[in-house]
Scaffold this motif. Sequence first.
Motif, PDB file in Angstrom:
ATOM      1  N   ASP A 141       7.967  -1.822  -4.885  1.00  0.00           N
ATOM      2  CA  ASP A 141       8.935  -1.694  -5.974  1.00  0.00           C
ATOM      3  C   ASP A 141       8.426  -0.650  -6.971  1.00  0.00           C
ATOM      4  O   ASP A 141       7.305  -0.155  -6.874  1.00  0.00           O
ATOM      5  CB  ASP A 141       9.289  -3.058  -6.589  1.00  0.00           C
ATOM      6  CG  ASP A 141       8.334  -3.501  -7.683  1.00  0.00           C
ATOM      7  OD1 ASP A 141       7.256  -2.910  -7.807  1.00  0.00           O
ATOM      8  OD2 ASP A 141       8.676  -4.462  -8.389  1.00  0.00           O
ATOM      9  N   THR A 163      13.434  -4.439  -9.793  1.00  0.00           N
ATOM     10  CA  THR A 163      12.085  -4.563  -9.233  1.00  0.00           C
ATOM     11  C   THR A 163      11.779  -6.040  -9.009  1.00  0.00           C
ATOM     12  O   THR A 163      12.427  -6.905  -9.584  1.00  0.00           O
ATOM     13  CB  THR A 163      11.020  -4.003 -10.211  1.00  0.00           C
ATOM     14  OG1 THR A 163      11.184  -4.659 -11.467  1.00  0.00           O
ATOM     15  CG2 THR A 163      11.168  -2.512 -10.391  1.00  0.00           C
ATOM     16  N   LEU A 164      10.786  -6.304  -8.150  1.00  0.00           N
ATOM     17  CA  LEU A 164      10.346  -7.687  -7.972  1.00  0.00           C
ATOM     18  C   LEU A 164       9.506  -8.104  -9.180  1.00  0.00           C
ATOM     19  O   LEU A 164       9.528  -9.236  -9.609  1.00  0.00           O
ATOM     20  CB  LEU A 164       9.530  -7.822  -6.676  1.00  0.00           C
ATOM     21  CG  LEU A 164       9.093  -9.242  -6.318  1.00  0.00           C
ATOM     22  CD1 LEU A 164      10.293 -10.134  -6.078  1.00  0.00           C
ATOM     23  CD2 LEU A 164       8.213  -9.236  -5.070  1.00  0.00           C
ATOM     24  N   HIS A 165       8.773  -7.113  -9.723  1.00  0.00           N
ATOM     25  CA  HIS A 165       7.955  -7.363 -10.908  1.00  0.00           C
ATOM     26  C   HIS A 165       8.875  -7.741 -12.068  1.00  0.00           C
ATOM     27  O   HIS A 165       9.897  -7.104 -12.286  1.00  0.00           O
ATOM     28  CB  HIS A 165       7.162  -6.106 -11.242  1.00  0.00           C
ATOM     29  CG  HIS A 165       6.030  -6.332 -12.191  1.00  0.00           C
ATOM     30  ND1 HIS A 165       6.230  -6.599 -13.512  1.00  0.00           N
ATOM     31  CD2 HIS A 165       4.692  -6.337 -12.009  1.00  0.00           C
ATOM     32  CE1 HIS A 165       5.049  -6.753 -14.098  1.00  0.00           C
ATOM     33  NE2 HIS A 165       4.102  -6.606 -13.217  1.00  0.00           N
ATOM     34  N   TRP A 207       4.889 -14.704  -5.701  1.00  0.00           N
ATOM     35  CA  TRP A 207       6.039 -14.034  -5.084  1.00  0.00           C
ATOM     36  C   TRP A 207       6.130 -14.330  -3.592  1.00  0.00           C
ATOM     37  O   TRP A 207       7.197 -14.289  -3.009  1.00  0.00           O
ATOM     38  CB  TRP A 207       5.938 -12.518  -5.242  1.00  0.00           C
ATOM     39  CG  TRP A 207       5.986 -12.012  -6.645  1.00  0.00           C
ATOM     40  CD1 TRP A 207       6.432 -12.683  -7.744  1.00  0.00           C
ATOM     41  CD2 TRP A 207       5.576 -10.714  -7.102  1.00  0.00           C
ATOM     42  NE1 TRP A 207       6.327 -11.885  -8.845  1.00  0.00           N
ATOM     43  CE2 TRP A 207       5.809 -10.667  -8.493  1.00  0.00           C
ATOM     44  CE3 TRP A 207       5.057  -9.584  -6.468  1.00  0.00           C
ATOM     45  CZ2 TRP A 207       5.530  -9.536  -9.252  1.00  0.00           C
ATOM     46  CZ3 TRP A 207       4.786  -8.471  -7.232  1.00  0.00           C
ATOM     47  CH2 TRP A 207       5.015  -8.447  -8.607  1.00  0.00           C
ATOM     48  N   GLY A 208       4.948 -14.523  -2.987  1.00  0.00           N
ATOM     49  CA  GLY A 208       4.905 -14.692  -1.547  1.00  0.00           C
ATOM     50  C   GLY A 208       4.505 -13.429  -0.808  1.00  0.00           C
ATOM     51  O   GLY A 208       4.635 -13.343   0.403  1.00  0.00           O
ATOM     52  N   THR A 209       4.002 -12.419  -1.530  1.00  0.00           N
ATOM     53  CA  THR A 209       3.562 -11.198  -0.868  1.00  0.00           C
ATOM     54  C   THR A 209       2.459 -10.532  -1.688  1.00  0.00           C
ATOM     55  O   THR A 209       2.427 -10.642  -2.909  1.00  0.00           O
ATOM     56  CB  THR A 209       4.737 -10.209  -0.665  1.00  0.00           C
ATOM     57  OG1 THR A 209       4.264  -9.063   0.030  1.00  0.00           O
ATOM     58  CG2 THR A 209       5.346  -9.771  -1.985  1.00  0.00           C
ATOM     59  N   VAL A 228       4.570  -5.104  -2.584  1.00  0.00           N
ATOM     60  CA  VAL A 228       5.942  -4.742  -2.293  1.00  0.00           C
ATOM     61  C   VAL A 228       6.151  -3.356  -2.911  1.00  0.00           C
ATOM     62  O   VAL A 228       5.565  -3.035  -3.948  1.00  0.00           O
ATOM     63  CB  VAL A 228       6.925  -5.805  -2.845  1.00  0.00           C
ATOM     64  CG1 VAL A 228       6.828  -5.946  -4.345  1.00  0.00           C
ATOM     65  CG2 VAL A 228       8.342  -5.530  -2.428  1.00  0.00           C
TER      66      VAL A 228
END
Lengths: 246, 143
Positions: A129, A185-187, A122-124, A127
């Motif tokens: 979420d 969500t990012l997930h 993801w790059g993080t 997060v």
Amino acid sequence: MRQSLIHWFKYGSPQSFYPLAGRMIPWFWAAAALFGIAGLWISFFVAPTDAQQGEGYRIIFVHVPASWMSMFIYLVMAFWAGLGLALNTRVSAMMAQALAPTGALMAALSLLTGAFWGKPMWGTWWVWDARLTSELILFFLYLGFMALQAAIDDPRRADKAGAILALVGVVNIPIIYFSVKWWNTLHQGSTINLTKAPSMAQTMLWGMLLMALAFWMYSIAVALMRVRAIILERERHTEWVKHAVE
Amino acid sequence: MKPRQKRIALIAGGLASIALAAVLTLNALDSNIALYVTPTEVLAGKAPQGKAFRIGGLVKEGSIKRQDLTVRFIMTDTAKDIPVAYTGILPDLFREGKGAVVQGKLGSDGVFAATEVLAKHDENYMPPEAQHAVDQAKKGDAK
């Protein structure tokens, strides 16, 4: 019916549950080792590379089983705690207490492996979420349950307080599970669903299911070991414990 | 009622009321729990004005343009598009046609100045050969 009920209630007494648990533990350890070896072998050597994520996706073989267990152990823990609260059976409350540390371990493992996976993909690391936050809350619920039980000296009162906390926290489980469906969500969504075929290659799925089985067996084995220690501690004034530890 | 049945009823009632409270709370919080808004929602004025927020969607095919250290691309939900400018390191999975979540502020010129770009991948896992077959099948459909 009557007969079978009596049979079950027999194991509700610490004295008869203690040796039964002792006999079961080696089997669960053996099963955990077997499933674990098979699962790891498939995860590392048999399962193919993922088209999108390359080799990095392989952390799924620890991440998903740990996340499943963290949720499932909570349900079982709340079930035992609720049963202890309703029926005043002694072993139930001890089972709930024995499951909490393993549940906390699984939640922590899920959060950690998730962070290690999130950074490259993801790059993080993290997060806020809905999925990640509700899993973090689950981790805190486990810690809260353990702290509350440890803070009250009288075991019966500690069990009651812990049971209420455990039952209130059950609301969080469907929130974790459905968070990726209910909100943005990012997930990503669930790969394994009850309503449709799993969206992953067959061998990957086998690796994940074997690892999940290994996690199950490990969790049962350590929970039984812990419940035996709790039984000895709480029943230390009785005759049978004095004989058992001699 | 025996005391035991009374306790069971109390527990069941307690659980039901907690569940109801949770449902009502989550309903009230609904839009605040969402991590991002879609380009359609932004253009409909549903994004916070003058504050940082996140947009989620797909990186439009053929829209990535690099200019020195700045990357320009278009976020789309296939209905509406929003141009984005970002200076910084992109995650490996940031690709055209794939999901992404960008955080930043919407400028007066309509360009979203991103301070963070995250890649959002889907829940499908398959070997490269299978992916290739899927891509071929999709191309066949398009023709």
